[in-house]
Design a protein around this motif. Sequence first.
Motif, PDB file in Angstrom:
ATOM      1  N   GLU A  62      22.567  24.585 -20.061  1.00 18.07           N
ATOM      2  CA  GLU A  62      22.908  25.958 -20.455  1.00 18.07           C
ATOM      3  C   GLU A  62      24.160  26.469 -19.753  1.00 18.07           C
ATOM      4  O   GLU A  62      24.688  27.523 -20.137  1.00 18.07           O
ATOM      5  CB  GLU A  62      21.727  26.892 -20.141  1.00 18.07           C
ATOM      6  CG  GLU A  62      20.475  26.633 -20.961  1.00 18.07           C
ATOM      7  CD  GLU A  62      19.683  25.429 -20.475  1.00 18.07           C
ATOM      8  OE1 GLU A  62      18.755  24.984 -21.166  1.00 18.07           O
ATOM      9  OE2 GLU A  62      20.004  24.932 -19.365  1.00 18.07           O
ATOM     10  N   HIS A  63      24.599  25.763 -18.693  1.00 14.84           N
ATOM     11  CA  HIS A  63      25.789  26.147 -17.917  1.00 14.84           C
ATOM     12  C   HIS A  63      25.642  27.562 -17.354  1.00 14.84           C
ATOM     13  O   HIS A  63      26.577  28.365 -17.390  1.00 14.84           O
ATOM     14  CB  HIS A  63      27.057  26.036 -18.763  1.00 14.84           C
ATOM     15  CG  HIS A  63      27.192  24.723 -19.468  1.00 14.84           C
ATOM     16  ND1 HIS A  63      27.275  23.533 -18.813  1.00 14.84           N
ATOM     17  CD2 HIS A  63      27.239  24.436 -20.803  1.00 14.84           C
ATOM     18  CE1 HIS A  63      27.366  22.539 -19.690  1.00 14.84           C
ATOM     19  NE2 HIS A  63      27.336  23.068 -20.909  1.00 14.84           N
ATOM     20  N   MET A  64      24.444  27.845 -16.854  1.00 10.73           N
ATOM     21  CA  MET A  64      24.148  29.152 -16.263  1.00 10.73           C
ATOM     22  C   MET A  64      23.680  28.927 -14.834  1.00 10.73           C
ATOM     23  O   MET A  64      22.755  28.140 -14.584  1.00 10.73           O
ATOM     24  CB  MET A  64      23.072  29.877 -17.081  1.00 10.73           C
ATOM     25  CG  MET A  64      23.457  30.120 -18.539  1.00 10.73           C
ATOM     26  SD  MET A  64      22.148  30.896 -19.512  1.00 10.73           S
ATOM     27  CE  MET A  64      22.126  32.522 -18.774  1.00 10.73           C
ATOM     28  N   TYR A  65      24.296  29.622 -13.890  1.00 13.64           N
ATOM     29  CA  TYR A  65      24.013  29.452 -12.478  1.00 13.64           C
ATOM     30  C   TYR A  65      24.045  30.817 -11.791  1.00 13.64           C
ATOM     31  O   TYR A  65      24.426  31.826 -12.394  1.00 13.64           O
ATOM     32  CB  TYR A  65      25.040  28.527 -11.808  1.00 13.64           C
ATOM     33  CG  TYR A  65      25.245  27.202 -12.516  1.00 13.64           C
ATOM     34  CD1 TYR A  65      24.524  26.069 -12.155  1.00 13.64           C
ATOM     35  CD2 TYR A  65      26.166  27.087 -13.558  1.00 13.64           C
ATOM     36  CE1 TYR A  65      24.714  24.853 -12.800  1.00 13.64           C
ATOM     37  CE2 TYR A  65      26.364  25.873 -14.207  1.00 13.64           C
ATOM     38  CZ  TYR A  65      25.638  24.768 -13.822  1.00 13.64           C
ATOM     39  OH  TYR A  65      25.832  23.573 -14.472  1.00 13.64           O
ATOM     40  N   CYS A  66      23.640  30.808 -10.521  1.00 15.34           N
ATOM     41  CA  CYS A  66      23.821  31.958  -9.650  1.00 15.34           C
ATOM     42  C   CYS A  66      22.992  33.168 -10.119  1.00 15.34           C
ATOM     43  O   CYS A  66      22.192  33.082 -11.056  1.00 15.34           O
ATOM     44  CB  CYS A  66      25.313  32.304  -9.553  1.00 15.34           C
ATOM     45  SG  CYS A  66      25.717  33.495  -8.242  1.00 15.34           S
ATOM     46  N   TYR A  67      23.190  34.294  -9.433  1.00 17.55           N
ATOM     47  CA  TYR A  67      22.555  35.534  -9.846  1.00 17.55           C
ATOM     48  C   TYR A  67      23.184  36.064 -11.129  1.00 17.55           C
ATOM     49  O   TYR A  67      22.516  36.696 -11.943  1.00 17.55           O
ATOM     50  CB  TYR A  67      22.699  36.603  -8.756  1.00 17.55           C
ATOM     51  CG  TYR A  67      22.271  36.162  -7.373  1.00 17.55           C
ATOM     52  CD1 TYR A  67      20.951  35.790  -7.115  1.00 17.55           C
ATOM     53  CD2 TYR A  67      23.179  36.122  -6.314  1.00 17.55           C
ATOM     54  CE1 TYR A  67      20.561  35.398  -5.848  1.00 17.55           C
ATOM     55  CE2 TYR A  67      22.788  35.734  -5.043  1.00 17.55           C
ATOM     56  CZ  TYR A  67      21.482  35.367  -4.819  1.00 17.55           C
ATOM     57  OH  TYR A  67      21.087  34.978  -3.560  1.00 17.55           O
ATOM     58  N   CYS A  68      24.478  35.758 -11.285  1.00 19.43           N
ATOM     59  CA  CYS A  68      25.221  36.320 -12.410  1.00 19.43           C
ATOM     60  C   CYS A  68      25.002  35.570 -13.716  1.00 19.43           C
ATOM     61  O   CYS A  68      25.292  36.097 -14.792  1.00 19.43           O
ATOM     62  CB  CYS A  68      26.713  36.361 -12.085  1.00 19.43           C
ATOM     63  SG  CYS A  68      27.426  34.711 -11.764  1.00 19.43           S
ATOM     64  N   GLY A  69      24.528  34.344 -13.661  1.00 15.83           N
ATOM     65  CA  GLY A  69      24.293  33.564 -14.864  1.00 15.83           C
ATOM     66  C   GLY A  69      25.548  32.960 -15.460  1.00 15.83           C
ATOM     67  O   GLY A  69      25.508  32.458 -16.589  1.00 15.83           O
ATOM     68  N   LYS A  70      26.639  32.949 -14.711  1.00 15.78           N
ATOM     69  CA  LYS A  70      27.888  32.383 -15.216  1.00 15.78           C
ATOM     70  C   LYS A  70      28.036  30.920 -14.801  1.00 15.78           C
ATOM     71  O   LYS A  70      27.297  30.410 -13.966  1.00 15.78           O
ATOM     72  CB  LYS A  70      29.069  33.203 -14.709  1.00 15.78           C
ATOM     73  CG  LYS A  70      29.076  34.643 -15.205  1.00 15.78           C
ATOM     74  CD  LYS A  70      30.290  35.391 -14.684  1.00 15.78           C
ATOM     75  CE  LYS A  70      30.294  36.833 -15.191  1.00 15.78           C
ATOM     76  NZ  LYS A  70      31.459  37.599 -14.687  1.00 15.78           N
ATOM     77  N   ASP A  71      29.016  30.265 -15.382  1.00 15.38           N
ATOM     78  CA  ASP A  71      29.270  28.857 -15.122  1.00 15.38           C
ATOM     79  C   ASP A  71      29.863  28.672 -13.729  1.00 15.38           C
ATOM     80  O   ASP A  71      30.447  29.614 -13.156  1.00 15.38           O
ATOM     81  CB  ASP A  71      30.214  28.296 -16.190  1.00 15.38           C
ATOM     82  CG  ASP A  71      30.116  26.776 -16.283  1.00 15.38           C
ATOM     83  OD1 ASP A  71      29.372  26.175 -15.490  1.00 15.38           O
ATOM     84  OD2 ASP A  71      30.782  26.203 -17.168  1.00 15.38           O
ATOM     85  N   ARG A  72      29.743  27.474 -13.179  1.00 11.28           N
ATOM     86  CA  ARG A  72      30.352  27.150 -11.884  1.00 11.28           C
ATOM     87  C   ARG A  72      31.552  26.253 -12.095  1.00 11.28           C
ATOM     88  O   ARG A  72      31.659  25.537 -13.097  1.00 11.28           O
ATOM     89  CB  ARG A  72      29.350  26.490 -10.938  1.00 11.28           C
ATOM     90  CG  ARG A  72      28.712  25.230 -11.445  1.00 11.28           C
ATOM     91  CD  ARG A  72      27.680  24.697 -10.465  1.00 11.28           C
ATOM     92  NE  ARG A  72      28.301  24.142  -9.272  1.00 11.28           N
ATOM     93  CZ  ARG A  72      28.160  22.883  -8.875  1.00 11.28           C
ATOM     94  NH1 ARG A  72      27.420  22.038  -9.587  1.00 11.28           N
ATOM     95  NH2 ARG A  72      28.735  22.448  -7.791  1.00 11.28           N
ATOM     96  N   ASN A  73      32.471  26.267 -11.097  1.00  8.22           N
ATOM     97  CA  ASN A  73      33.741  25.568 -11.194  1.00  8.22           C
ATOM     98  C   ASN A  73      33.946  24.712  -9.961  1.00  8.22           C
ATOM     99  O   ASN A  73      33.629  25.127  -8.838  1.00  8.22           O
ATOM    100  CB  ASN A  73      34.886  26.583 -11.344  1.00  8.22           C
ATOM    101  CG  ASN A  73      36.176  25.928 -11.803  1.00  8.22           C
ATOM    102  OD1 ASN A  73      36.800  25.176 -11.073  1.00  8.22           O
ATOM    103  ND2 ASN A  73      36.588  26.236 -13.034  1.00  8.22           N
TER     104      ASN A  73
END
Length: 733
Positions: free
Chosen positions: A21-32
């Motif tokens: 799903e490419h969802m991470y962190c508290y924010c639910g955004k992608d990581r780089n």
Amino acid sequence: MDTQYDPGSLTWNNLHTLNEEHMYCYCGKDRNLTEVSLQCSGCLNWFHAKCTKISIDTNIPIFTNYKFTCKWCNNSSSESFKRIQAGWKEIGGCAIANLMLQQHMTESKAHKGDSIYSSAHAKKLPIFQYYFNKNEHLRPFVDKNWSSLCTERSRTATWWATLGSCLYSTKDLFVAKDENNRSASSNFCLVDPNLWNIRPGHFGVSHSRTPARAQREAVNNSTRAIYDSGTQDETSSSTITHPSSSKRQLTPFRSSSEQPGTSNSQAQSNRSNTVIALMEASSSSITEFGQSGEQNNLRHGFKYLPCQADKLFPYIQYRNSELPPYGLRLSKEDASLSVWISGDQLTSTTDFGFSMARANCPVKEGKWFFEVFIDRGGEGKMDGKDGAHVRVGWARREGNRNSPVGSDAYSYGFRDLTGQKVHQSRPTQYGEPFKTGDVIGLYISLPQLKKAVSDYQPKSPKRHRIPILFKGDTIFEYKDFKPTHQMNQLLELPEKKKEKKYWWQQQQKEQKPTHLQPEIPILPGSKIIVYKNGICQGIAFENLYSFLPTIDKYTNDDDLTEDDGSLGYYPAVSMYRGGTCTLNFGPHFRYPPPPDPELDLAINKPTMSSLSKTSVSKSLLSKQSSSSSSSSSSLNPHKKSTGIRKWRPMSERYMEYITEDVLYDLVDEIELWDWMLSQKKKVIPTKRPAIVEMSDGSLKKRKQEGTSRQEINDNEVSGFPVTKWDGSSYNKF
């Protein structure tokens, strides 16, 4: 949980570094890859550093020496972050990973935060194959980012050499551009160059490039776990710690016969769970190896042991100091420089030719036993090159550390590939070969010296030693025992015989008849017995050479002729090109010998045919699910003797040896005090450790400031400054 998505519904890969799903962190955004992200030790989710409330002082995006807990997993509803001291594998791996990322960004003219480095494009990102040199790339990079890569590690003057040795020796993590000419100065890349796989603990796990070898090691580990669970001594019901890692603990498996109401299928399931637990523990635990003490080769004919100043000894002023880990272990001070020893100092390996390591305690009398686990050994030739090998046995102080056990007259060894016993470099057919996964037991019986040596008189050890400073550490420089002329004569080739030509006589020129073999004192009745996975291989050696010093016409005035407390037979192992072994000194053993091994051997004399039959029955054992009692009987078909145990585990020798050393210090103190009274001396020599100058290996005496020339001349022989000694000091003592 305050979040815009359900973290529990994410689909993760096996390493838990990417999700579909490419969802991470508290924010639910992608990581780089180019931005700092932290993996939580609880939920294993990844969090952007900028989304957390912690402060991270780092200039590099990839590092693994930390422990982070997100506020979802933390009971206090706040985040926790702690930096951990990195090992050299982590330092080298993270440095190469960051350099690979920088190199690709430079070639692609990319910038920080570009979408090409996001997890959504992970499959499109090419695998980096960049190689970096220690001096040209890694050394300046690590030096610049020392605080980020080497948290809490002191920056020594030769840290870059240690890093180079780690890159060279760790073949399961780093690959050289030219493997045929691999060295510390080679150009290196990661064996697993996929940067998306890097996570905390990543560089503590082997990334083998040969799946067949990894699969073979997994099979051996599982087989070893089956034997562990099925043959554990019933008298020990507590949890036993695996010797090679203090973190690895397993509860002994109890068979269906020991657990009422448990079926055979349940027992098989429990056994499988034990295997899985061991394999998971093996993959998660990190075994850090360190090189043996570099002070070992400071001066030829000397040995070096740690010491410390002690006010309780006002005359000798310095005493031996025992360093952790405390207990019987391999001695870094008594190992070849080519040997690498684990943190608990029970596991050893090498990447070079045969190199030896000895234990830190010898035995002089009695019956003793220890085990050696073959983590890797007994390999034949692979791709035209010799595989990994291990030799085990017993060795004396004078034995050569840069050669295998059994190469001289001072050691007795047992070979892995052929099962031969070796002494004086002469192999003799003896028992079964052994390989990875086997457990070798070594039993030694030594008679009482008073009975074995007619003119033996116990004497106080004479220790010729001085304290010196070596790289900030205070160590004793001892005069060590040297090989004698008589013992060296034993290695000379015997007279050539036409009817029987041994391998060591081949391609030798015709020689004149040799002299009679020199008479070497022996220990009557002494013997060594070897066990393989609990199967007795018979008596390997009898009437061992005496370890007491001898005096002959070749003895020099500066040779040691009296025991200094270190003489005896030491447990010894030698490794070859990746051979690895772990020593178990007890008190718990996987295959303990019978209570009286010598009596048991007299009742049941093993033959090669019986040994071959038991090896077949052992191979069938791994395919059957039987109880531990039937397993132990199938492993050893001979009837074992019963009664009181007459041997002792080597672990019990440690406290005896320490007690003896403390007693010797007290004797030295009293003898010096008595000598000063007899000479009516009014000064106490105040010893100051000499400084070792590494440029030429010489010793440099350091004189105390403010001491007059007359006081120094009063003790011109020792070279140490002195202080006045009066009656009040004597009365106080």
